[in-house]
Design a protein around this motif. Structure first.
Motif, PDB file in Angstrom:
ATOM      1  N   LEU A   8       1.208  -0.829   0.068  1.00 45.93           N
ATOM      2  CA  LEU A   8       0.241   0.456  -0.090  1.00 45.93           C
ATOM      3  C   LEU A   8       0.677   1.595   0.014  1.00 45.93           C
ATOM      4  N   LEU A  65      -9.624   3.212   0.625  1.00 47.95           N
ATOM      5  CA  LEU A  65      -9.433   2.168   0.269  1.00 47.95           C
ATOM      6  C   LEU A  65     -10.914   1.530   0.021  1.00 47.95           C
ATOM      7  N   ASP A 117     -13.152  -0.443   2.171  1.00 45.40           N
ATOM      8  CA  ASP A 117     -13.622  -0.437   3.281  1.00 45.40           C
ATOM      9  C   ASP A 117     -14.591  -0.283   3.168  1.00 45.40           C
ATOM     10  N   TYR A 159      -4.786  -6.076  11.168  1.00 44.90           N
ATOM     11  CA  TYR A 159      -5.087  -4.452  10.695  1.00 44.90           C
ATOM     12  C   TYR A 159      -3.440  -3.580  11.338  1.00 44.90           C
ATOM     13  N   GLY A 160      -2.906  -2.456  10.214  1.00 42.71           N
ATOM     14  CA  GLY A 160      -2.520  -1.776  10.983  1.00 42.71           C
ATOM     15  C   GLY A 160      -2.577  -1.535  12.452  1.00 42.71           C
ATOM     16  N   GLU A 187       2.172  -2.524  11.514  1.00 42.03           N
ATOM     17  CA  GLU A 187       1.065  -3.210  10.392  1.00 42.03           C
ATOM     18  C   GLU A 187       1.263  -4.961  10.988  1.00 42.03           C
ATOM     19  N   LYS A 188      -0.357  -5.231  10.631  1.00 38.02           N
ATOM     20  CA  LYS A 188      -0.940  -6.593  11.300  1.00 38.02           C
ATOM     21  C   LYS A 188      -0.034  -7.556  12.892  1.00 38.02           C
ATOM     22  N   VAL A 226      -6.526   0.236  11.972  1.00 31.39           N
ATOM     23  CA  VAL A 226      -5.989   1.915  11.117  1.00 31.39           C
ATOM     24  C   VAL A 226      -7.832   1.297   9.933  1.00 31.39           C
ATOM     25  N   ILE A 227      -8.389   1.672   9.079  1.00 33.11           N
ATOM     26  CA  ILE A 227      -9.507   1.564   8.626  1.00 33.11           C
ATOM     27  C   ILE A 227      -9.365   2.597   7.574  1.00 33.11           C
ATOM     28  N   GLY A 228      -9.913   2.356   6.370  1.00 32.28           N
ATOM     29  CA  GLY A 228      -8.698   2.574   4.586  1.00 32.28           C
ATOM     30  C   GLY A 228      -9.114   3.538   4.324  1.00 32.28           C
ATOM     31  N   TYR A 241      -7.379   7.626   4.639  1.00 30.38           N
ATOM     32  CA  TYR A 241      -6.523   8.785   5.473  1.00 30.38           C
ATOM     33  C   TYR A 241      -6.150   9.542   5.351  1.00 30.38           C
ATOM     34  N   GLN A 289       4.656  -0.746   3.161  1.00 26.33           N
ATOM     35  CA  GLN A 289       3.751  -0.345   4.435  1.00 26.33           C
ATOM     36  C   GLN A 289       3.212   0.686   4.583  1.00 26.33           C
ATOM     37  N   THR A 312       1.740   2.268   7.006  1.00 26.98           N
ATOM     38  CA  THR A 312       1.626   1.745   8.129  1.00 26.98           C
ATOM     39  C   THR A 312       2.928   2.001   9.229  1.00 26.98           C
ATOM     40  N   ARG A 356     -18.480   1.025   9.220  1.00 25.10           N
ATOM     41  CA  ARG A 356     -17.565   0.181   8.044  1.00 25.10           C
ATOM     42  C   ARG A 356     -17.888  -1.276   7.771  1.00 25.10           C
TER      43      ARG A 356
HETATM   44  C1  G1P Z   1      -4.053  -2.371   4.433  1.00 27.87           C
HETATM   45  C2  G1P Z   1      -3.683  -1.323   5.782  1.00 27.87           C
HETATM   46  C3  G1P Z   1      -3.952  -2.034   6.856  1.00 27.87           C
HETATM   47  C4  G1P Z   1      -5.333  -1.345   7.419  1.00 27.87           C
HETATM   48  C5  G1P Z   1      -6.206  -2.219   6.196  1.00 27.87           C
HETATM   49  C6  G1P Z   1      -7.898  -1.672   5.812  1.00 27.87           C
HETATM   50  O1  G1P Z   1      -4.329  -3.579   4.822  1.00 27.87           O
HETATM   51  O2  G1P Z   1      -2.190  -1.921   5.224  1.00 27.87           O
HETATM   52  O3  G1P Z   1      -3.024  -1.301   7.617  1.00 27.87           O
HETATM   53  O4  G1P Z   1      -5.874  -1.799   8.528  1.00 27.87           O
HETATM   54  O5  G1P Z   1      -5.566  -1.913   5.326  1.00 27.87           O
HETATM   55  O6  G1P Z   1      -8.259  -2.347   5.633  1.00 27.87           O
HETATM   56  P1  G1P Z   1      -5.094  -5.138   3.479  1.00 27.87           P
HETATM   57  O7  G1P Z   1      -6.910  -4.499   3.933  1.00 27.87           O
HETATM   58  O8  G1P Z   1      -5.200  -3.920   2.567  1.00 27.87           O
HETATM   59  O9  G1P Z   1      -3.725  -6.026   4.015  1.00 27.87           O
END
Ligand code: G1P
Length: 278
Positions: A108, A129, A132, A171-172, A191-192, A204-206, A208, A230, A232, A253
């Motif tokens: 990302l 994103l 989401d 998630y982040g 991150e995760k 964190v959700i998508g 920013y 990342q 994050t 969400r």
């Molecule tokens: C991405 C980000 C993550 C965030 C998430 C939210 O992860 O890297 O930090 O928490 O979106 O949906 P992904 O879901 O694309 O793996």
């Protein structure tokens, strides 16, 4: 002030195979509207009129969706179906769409970095994103809430929500001090993380809001989780300097990147439409 919104949309959507074999996951519909259109509408509500989309191979349907379809419009002109294109036509009339490709799946952070050429380095910008899907039936959309918060804090903002401890690894995750109701000064981001190593259950959700100095930070960020760049990790560097706020948004969400979340969103919007029709 925040006029541009970036939509990273180059991912493969493997969780939806075979549906996403030849079709972008961002084009999966919740009722009759593709996921990415919900995101674009949220960005418009927040005051954005430039939608910058990071695409990849096999994503041409997104470009076509946000373009006029003369044949189709001509065909249904004067029929009852015409109104079904009214919303998308309004979007096309009001917004400018810009595109670039992320040729390799490098994370990302890399996708957002690719957007530099589209959003420029002068102003803060939003990132959505599309998988989401966020709604707030009681007031401002999620991005609008964040844009308003930006006016006060003038720094990067991430949307977050509390998730069960056993789900933090998706998630982040942020660590921070509450500075006002629902607002945190972020001190650390991971991150995760493993469920038992997460600094909190604030995920964190998508959504920013990023300040353009993030591009230099991304350039100096090393690949992290899964060998990918990342966002994050880049935001974590900024957080260490007191430059990131996490905001517990008002609303709901749906994780439309998963089948469960997708079905939940479908049911939610279906019930909403039913109620409207009553
Ligand atoms: C991405 C980000 C993550 C965030 C998430 C939210 O992860 O890297 O930090 O928490 O979106 O949906 P992904 O879901 O694309 O793996």
């Amino acid at each position: 002030m925040i006029k541009k919104c970036l939509f990273p949309a180059a991912g493969y959507g493997t969780r939806f195979l075979p549906a996403t074999k030849a079709m972008p996951k961002e084009m999966l519909p919740i009722l009759t509207k593709p996921l990415i259109q919900y995101g674009v509408e949220e960005a418009m509500d927040a005051g954005c009129d430039v939608m910058s989309i990071i695409t990849g191979r096999g994503k041409r349907a997104i470009t076509d969706h946000f373009d006029i379809s003369y044949e189709l419009e001509h065909q249904i002109q004067g029929s009852s179906k015409e109104k079904m294109l009214a919303d998308i036509r309004h979007i096309i009339d009001q917004c400018t769409f810009t595109y670039t490709r992320q040729n390799e799946m490098k994370g990302l952070g890399d996708a957002i970095f690719k957007g530099k050429v589209l959003v420029g380095e002068e102003n803060p910008f939003a990132v959505i994103l599309a998988d989401d899907l966020c709604v707030n039936p009681d007031g401002d959309g999620i991005l609008t809430q964040m844009v308003k918060l930006y006016e006060k804090y003038k720094c990067c903002i991430v949307a977050c929500m509390e998730v069960p401890k056993e789900e933090v690894h998706k998630y982040g995750v942020i660590e921070g001090n509450r500075i006002e109701e629902g607002v945190y000064m972020v001190s650390n981001m991971v991150e995760k993380p493993d469920n038992d190593k997460a600094p909190s259950n604030l995920a964190v959700i998508g959504r920013y809001v990023l300040t353009p100095d993030i591009f230099d930070v991304i350039q100096n960020t090393k690949p992290g989780k899964n060998g990918e760049l990342q966002i994050t990790d880049s935001l974590c560097s900024q957080a260490k300097k007191g430059m990131v706020i996490a905001y517990k948004f008002k609303g709901r969400r749906f994780d439309c990147g998963s089948v469960d979340g997708f079905v939940e969103a479908t049911n939610y919007f279906y019930d909403l439409e039913k109620k409207k029709a009553e």
